[in-house]
Each structure stands twice: as structure tokens, then as C-alpha cells.
Design a protein around this motif. Structure first.
Motif, mmCIF file in Angstrom:
data_model
loop_
_atom_site.group_PDB
_atom_site.id
_atom_site.type_symbol
_atom_site.label_atom_id
_atom_site.label_comp_id
_atom_site.label_asym_id
_atom_site.label_seq_id
_atom_site.Cartn_x
_atom_site.Cartn_y
_atom_site.Cartn_z
ATOM 1 N N ASN A 61 0.855 -1.184 0.000
ATOM 2 C CA ASN A 61 0.000 0.000 0.000
ATOM 3 C C ASN A 61 0.890 1.233 0.000
ATOM 4 O O ASN A 61 1.788 1.364 0.820
ATOM 5 C CB ASN A 61 -0.903 0.021 1.228
ATOM 6 C CG ASN A 61 -1.935 -1.081 1.177
ATOM 7 O OD1 ASN A 61 -2.317 -1.501 0.092
ATOM 8 N ND2 ASN A 61 -2.379 -1.543 2.333
ATOM 9 N N VAL A 62 0.625 2.142 -0.909
ATOM 10 C CA VAL A 62 1.405 3.366 -1.026
ATOM 11 C C VAL A 62 0.477 4.540 -0.766
ATOM 12 O O VAL A 62 -0.561 4.681 -1.410
ATOM 13 C CB VAL A 62 2.035 3.485 -2.437
ATOM 14 C CG1 VAL A 62 2.796 4.793 -2.571
ATOM 15 C CG2 VAL A 62 2.932 2.302 -2.708
ATOM 16 N N SER A 63 0.858 5.378 0.212
ATOM 17 C CA SER A 63 0.067 6.579 0.470
ATOM 18 C C SER A 63 0.924 7.786 0.110
ATOM 19 O O SER A 63 2.100 7.873 0.464
ATOM 20 C CB SER A 63 -0.361 6.635 1.936
ATOM 21 O OG SER A 63 0.778 6.662 2.768
ATOM 22 N N VAL A 64 0.321 8.697 -0.611
ATOM 23 C CA VAL A 64 1.023 9.892 -1.074
ATOM 24 C C VAL A 64 0.412 11.085 -0.368
ATOM 25 O O VAL A 64 -0.806 11.270 -0.362
ATOM 26 C CB VAL A 64 0.891 10.043 -2.603
ATOM 27 C CG1 VAL A 64 1.584 11.318 -3.075
ATOM 28 C CG2 VAL A 64 1.458 8.830 -3.308
ATOM 29 N N GLY A 65 1.278 11.905 0.227
ATOM 30 C CA GLY A 65 0.797 13.080 0.945
ATOM 31 C C GLY A 65 1.649 14.291 0.628
ATOM 32 O O GLY A 65 2.637 14.212 -0.102
#
Length: 73
Positions: free
Chosen positions: A53-57
């Protein structure tokens, strides 16, 4: 080796010139057709893929940059 390559190029150029000038006539005597193929059964492969899972912020940071002054003489 280089002499053979040059000779081959000359032969190809002479053949192209002979066809272009009408000394050689190439005509098709029979049309081409694809072979008949029969396919039965079988199945496509199955895959089970698990990815991270990749979260971009976005984060705001203050970065100091140097200043450059250019003075003409």
C-alpha cells in the motif's frame, strides 16, 4: 569482409535498377493465404498478486536558499 558487403550492395542496387528500368518484370502468379489453424480447449494462466500500500501526501517545508549577487565591473 568489407569487399563482400560492397559487392552485395552493388548487386542489390543493380537488381533495383533493372526492375525500375523494366529489364526485369516481376508478376505475381498466385495469391498468398494463411494456413488454417484449429485451437481447442486450454485456459489462460491465473495470477495472485499482492502489492504494497502506497500513500502519497503533501508536507510543507521551509528551505533556505543562498542568494547570488552579480555585479558588472
Amino acid at each position: 569482409m568489407r569487399a563482400i558487403l560492397v559487392l552485395l550492395i552493388i548487386v542489390v542496387l543493380v537488381a533495383i535498377a533493372a526492375i525500375a528500368l523494366g529489364f526485369v518484370n516481376v508478376s505475381q502468379t498466385r495469391t498468398a493465404s494463411l494456413p488454417t489453424i484449429s485451437v481447442k480447449g486450454g485456459s489462460a494462466p491465473a495470477f495472485n498478486v499482492q502489492t504494497a500500500n502506497v500513500s502519497v501526501g503533501v508536507e510543507n517545508h521551509v528551505v533556505q536558499t543562498p542568494t547570488v549577487d552579480v555585479k558588472k565591473p
